[in-house]
Design an enzyme around this catalytic site. Structure first.
Site, PDB file in Angstrom:
ATOM      1  N   GLN A 171      -2.610  -0.324   9.785  1.00  0.00           N
ATOM      2  CA  GLN A 171      -3.251  -1.577   9.369  1.00  0.00           C
ATOM      3  C   GLN A 171      -2.447  -2.448   8.405  1.00  0.00           C
ATOM      4  OE1 GLN A 171      -7.229  -3.230   7.093  1.00  0.00           O
ATOM      5  NE2 GLN A 171      -7.304  -1.161   7.821  1.00  0.00           N
ATOM      6  N   GLU A 188      -5.726   3.721   3.218  1.00  0.00           N
ATOM      7  CA  GLU A 188      -6.583   2.766   2.499  1.00  0.00           C
ATOM      8  C   GLU A 188      -7.306   3.328   1.268  1.00  0.00           C
ATOM      9  OE1 GLU A 188      -7.526  -0.623   3.078  1.00  0.00           O
ATOM     10  OE2 GLU A 188      -8.662  -0.296   1.248  1.00  0.00           O
ATOM     11  N   ASP A 248      -5.120  -1.786   2.502  1.00  0.00           N
ATOM     12  CA  ASP A 248      -4.298  -2.071   3.681  1.00  0.00           C
ATOM     13  C   ASP A 248      -4.092  -3.575   3.872  1.00  0.00           C
ATOM     14  OD1 ASP A 248      -3.751   0.499   4.457  1.00  0.00           O
ATOM     15  OD2 ASP A 248      -5.469   0.669   5.770  1.00  0.00           O
ATOM     16  N   GLY A 294     -17.291 -11.929 -13.921  1.00  0.00           N
ATOM     17  CA  GLY A 294     -16.831 -13.032 -14.761  1.00  0.00           C
ATOM     18  C   GLY A 294     -17.756 -13.281 -15.929  1.00  0.00           C
ATOM     19  N   GLY A 295     -17.657 -14.466 -16.501  1.00  0.00           N
ATOM     20  CA  GLY A 295     -18.430 -14.785 -17.693  1.00  0.00           C
ATOM     21  C   GLY A 295     -19.838 -15.281 -17.411  1.00  0.00           C
TER      22      GLY A 295
HETATM   23  N1  CAO Z   1      11.139   5.650  17.782  1.00  0.00           N
HETATM   24  C1  CAO Z   1      11.373   6.870  17.287  1.00  0.00           C
HETATM   25  N2  CAO Z   1      10.742   7.349  16.201  1.00  0.00           N
HETATM   26  C2  CAO Z   1       9.839   6.539  15.599  1.00  0.00           C
HETATM   27  C3  CAO Z   1       9.563   5.243  16.067  1.00  0.00           C
HETATM   28  C4  CAO Z   1      10.256   4.805  17.224  1.00  0.00           C
HETATM   29  N3  CAO Z   1      10.044   3.606  17.734  1.00  0.00           N
HETATM   30  N4  CAO Z   1       8.619   4.703  15.265  1.00  0.00           N
HETATM   31  C5  CAO Z   1       8.321   5.618  14.330  1.00  0.00           C
HETATM   32  N5  CAO Z   1       9.072   6.731  14.519  1.00  0.00           N
HETATM   33  C6  CAO Z   1       9.048   7.958  13.735  1.00  0.00           C
HETATM   34  C7  CAO Z   1       9.442   7.750  12.292  1.00  0.00           C
HETATM   35  O1  CAO Z   1      10.831   7.605  12.187  1.00  0.00           O
HETATM   36  C8  CAO Z   1       8.899   9.029  11.666  1.00  0.00           C
HETATM   37  O2  CAO Z   1       9.812  10.063  11.891  1.00  0.00           O
HETATM   38  P1  CAO Z   1      10.258  11.128  10.761  1.00  0.00           P
HETATM   39  O3  CAO Z   1       8.994  11.658  10.147  1.00  0.00           O
HETATM   40  O4  CAO Z   1      10.989  12.170  11.546  1.00  0.00           O
HETATM   41  O5  CAO Z   1      11.106  10.436   9.791  1.00  0.00           O
HETATM   42  C9  CAO Z   1       7.667   9.332  12.505  1.00  0.00           C
HETATM   43  O6  CAO Z   1       7.746   8.462  13.629  1.00  0.00           O
HETATM   44  C10 CAO Z   1       6.330   9.163  11.852  1.00  0.00           C
HETATM   45  O7  CAO Z   1       6.279   8.053  11.007  1.00  0.00           O
HETATM   46  P2  CAO Z   1       5.266   8.044   9.762  1.00  0.00           P
HETATM   47  O8  CAO Z   1       5.542   9.269   8.925  1.00  0.00           O
HETATM   48  O9  CAO Z   1       5.357   6.750   9.094  1.00  0.00           O
HETATM   49  O10 CAO Z   1       3.860   8.166  10.491  1.00  0.00           O
HETATM   50  P3  CAO Z   1       2.607   9.094  10.140  1.00  0.00           P
HETATM   51  O11 CAO Z   1       1.630   8.833  11.223  1.00  0.00           O
HETATM   52  O12 CAO Z   1       2.978  10.514   9.921  1.00  0.00           O
HETATM   53  O13 CAO Z   1       2.046   8.510   8.756  1.00  0.00           O
HETATM   54  C11 CAO Z   1       1.191   6.768   7.307  1.00  0.00           C
HETATM   55  C12 CAO Z   1       1.277   7.362   8.746  1.00  0.00           C
HETATM   56  C13 CAO Z   1       0.466   5.473   7.388  1.00  0.00           C
HETATM   57  C14 CAO Z   1       0.416   7.759   6.407  1.00  0.00           C
HETATM   58  C15 CAO Z   1       2.626   6.588   6.768  1.00  0.00           C
HETATM   59  O14 CAO Z   1       3.354   5.812   7.683  1.00  0.00           O
HETATM   60  C16 CAO Z   1       2.664   5.919   5.393  1.00  0.00           C
HETATM   61  O15 CAO Z   1       2.378   6.532   4.373  1.00  0.00           O
HETATM   62  N6  CAO Z   1       3.062   4.641   5.369  1.00  0.00           N
HETATM   63  C17 CAO Z   1       3.237   3.888   4.137  1.00  0.00           C
HETATM   64  C18 CAO Z   1       1.907   3.501   3.540  1.00  0.00           C
HETATM   65  C19 CAO Z   1       1.050   2.715   4.489  1.00  0.00           C
HETATM   66  O16 CAO Z   1       1.428   1.728   5.070  1.00  0.00           O
HETATM   67  N7  CAO Z   1      -0.193   3.166   4.575  1.00  0.00           N
HETATM   68  C20 CAO Z   1      -1.221   2.370   5.236  1.00  0.00           C
HETATM   69  C21 CAO Z   1      -1.426   2.734   6.597  1.00  0.00           C
HETATM   70  S1  CAO Z   1      -2.774   1.783   7.182  1.00  0.00           S
HETATM   71  O17 CAO Z   1      -4.084   2.662   6.709  1.00  0.00           O
END
Ligand code: CAO
Length: 415
Positions: free
Chosen positions: A17, A139, A168, A247-248
């Site tokens: 998001q 979030e 988000d 607020g106030g």
């Molecule tokens: N091709 C190949 N690999 C890809 C890719 C692509 N096109 N797109 C993503 N990947 C890979 C990434 O490189 C990552 O690999 P590694 O773990 O080996 O480095 C993997 O996919 C997973 O990415 P991620 O760790 O970001 O995804 P997740 O689902 O495990 O975590 C989230 C999701 C949101 C918790 C994490 O991305 C995060 O903390 N983001 C920052 C904070 C944020 O934006 N949070 C809000 C999310 S909205 O609620």
């Protein structure tokens, strides 16, 4: 009509998001947003909270309008080559991977700068530098760590998260502003830069008034507009203030006619100082205009509970829209508690493009929230979100790949 961000190309590496809200806004202002997703799966939200089997979810469609979708495995060497070409031809890379993911992919800030020194690299992370910088964040974690949860809810209940996605979507908004500022600065420096919006920081920014109150509490030991005053004890941290105004001008949520069966038959009522005489007239307490106990805002702070109880006796005789009509005649600030159903059906929001109906090839028609920011010289036309990989061939051709090369990359599952 031209668009504010015509000519700006965004390499959109966002998912879920926070990041997608940011790039959707940029797309609405006219940027060409190319969303990079993994072949076969794409952004996880395509499949989350689905209401129709095998169709992109509303979660996805409502966050990815006006974008192009490209599938690309950026961990394969040939995928990295494509990504390098994209980096060379785009202005901004936006990402919200878990900390370190872009580096692990081989695209450090230094490498990206080598490829394109004008590139702006914009990131959402859960936390800024510090003890939690390596944490994954969603979030509600941000709402809790940013001060929102501890200050939301009622004093006798647990901390509360809000329905508004301030962690988000709120961070996405902050990031979009950072990107626009960096693009502007690039006009004079010729250089890109890193832009970071941490979710904790963004939530805290939106909770600024509560840090104000923390310091007022430390200074005076009491906050007279809070519901705890005058009867209850204040501790050493800002307490939850229920529905009291931040607020106030004291305010409260009051029942309206029908509250027994309708969970949203309520109105927010603000006893603004300037209209106190009008409030007294409307509720039939004209003696309160001159009564010493009620005549001044300072005096009223001692009696907010009985004052709102008396006003509520009046609001309970009207439905929320009747009450609005009457109160607005006297310029008394108030607002109906609108349900999502009422908002979805509100013609004025449709007329301004804040609520938009969109047609989607596999889902059919659905409602979405359009661009909440209106520019007079850059109107927003909301177009549907892309299907997974819908624009892969188009974008690859723009990058100079031939049909045969594209077919070969598809064979090798690179795109
Ligand atoms: N091709 C190949 N690999 C890809 C890719 C692509 N096109 N797109 C993503 N990947 C890979 C990434 O490189 C990552 O690999 P590694 O773990 O080996 O480095 C993997 O996919 C997973 O990415 P991620 O760790 O970001 O995804 P997740 O689902 O495990 O975590 C989230 C999701 C949101 C918790 C994490 O991305 C995060 O903390 N983001 C920052 C904070 C944020 O934006 N949070 C809000 C999310 S909205 O609620």
């Amino acid at each position: 009509m031209s668009k504010a961000l015509d000519g700006v190309r965004i390499l959109d590496f966002t998912h879920v998001q926070s990041g997608p809200t940011c790039t959707q806004l940029l797309a609405w202002f006219g940027a060409d947003v190319i969303k990079v997703e993994r072949a076969g799966e794409g952004d996880a939200t395509r499949g989350q909270l689905r209401d129709i089997p095998d169709v992109d979810s509303l979660y996805f469609t409502m966050l990815n309008h006006n974008k192009r979708s490209v599938t690309l495995d950026t961990k394969k060497p040939k995928g990295k080559e494509v990504l390098e070409k994209l980096i060379k031809t785009c202005d901004v890379l936006v990402e919200n991977f878990a900390p370190g993911a872009l580096d692990r992919m081989g695209f450090t800030w230094e490498r990206i700068q080598e490829l394109n020194p004008r590139m702006i690299v914009a990131s959402v992370k859960g936390f800024g530098p510090g003890p939690y910088e390596d944490c994954k964040v969603y979030e509600n974690v941000a709402q809790c760590a940013g001060g929102s949860a501890s200050t939301t809810g009622f004093d006798d209940g647990p901390p509360m998260v809000t329905g508004a996605q301030i962690g988000d979507s709120g961070t996405g908004l902050h990031l979009a502003l950072g990107i626009i500022a960096a693009l502007y600065q690039r006009n004079s420096t010729g250089r890109g830069q890193k832009v970071l919006a941490a979710m904790q920081d963004s939530v805290l920014n939106l909770c600024r008034v509560k840090l104000r109150d923390q310091q007022r509490l430390e200074q005076t030991g009491v906050m007279k507009e809070y519901p705890q005053y005058p009867d209850q004890h204040f501790g050493d941290a800002v307490p939850r203030a229920g529905n009291a105004s931040g607020g106030g001008q004291p305010g409260s949520i009051l029942k309206c006619k029908g509250w027994e069966t309708d969970p949203n038959a309520y109105i927010y009522f603000i006893t603004q100082g300037a209209v106190w005489p009008a409030v007294c007239k409307v509720i039939g307490e004209e003696s309160w205009i001159t009564d010493e106990a009620y005549a001044t805002p300072a005096a009223r702070l001692l009696h907010l509970k009985p004052i709102f109880a008396r006003i509520e006796q009046w609001t309970m005789t009207k439905d929320k829209f009747e009450a609005m009509d009457i109160l607005n005649k006297y310029d008394i600030p108030c607002g109906p508690i609108l349900s999502m159903k009422e908002i979805a059906e509100e013609p004025a929001l449709r007329a301004t493009g804040t609520i938009v109906e969109v047609d989607h090839p596999t889902r059919g028609k659905y409602l979405t929230v359009g661009n909440p920011i209106k520019l007079s010289d850059s109107s927003t036309d909301v177009t549907r979100s892309p299907l997974l990989g819908e624009h892969t061939e188009e974008v690859m051709a723009q990058l100079g790949y031939s049909k045969d090369q594209i077919a070969a990359l598809r064979e090798e599952h690179v795109i």
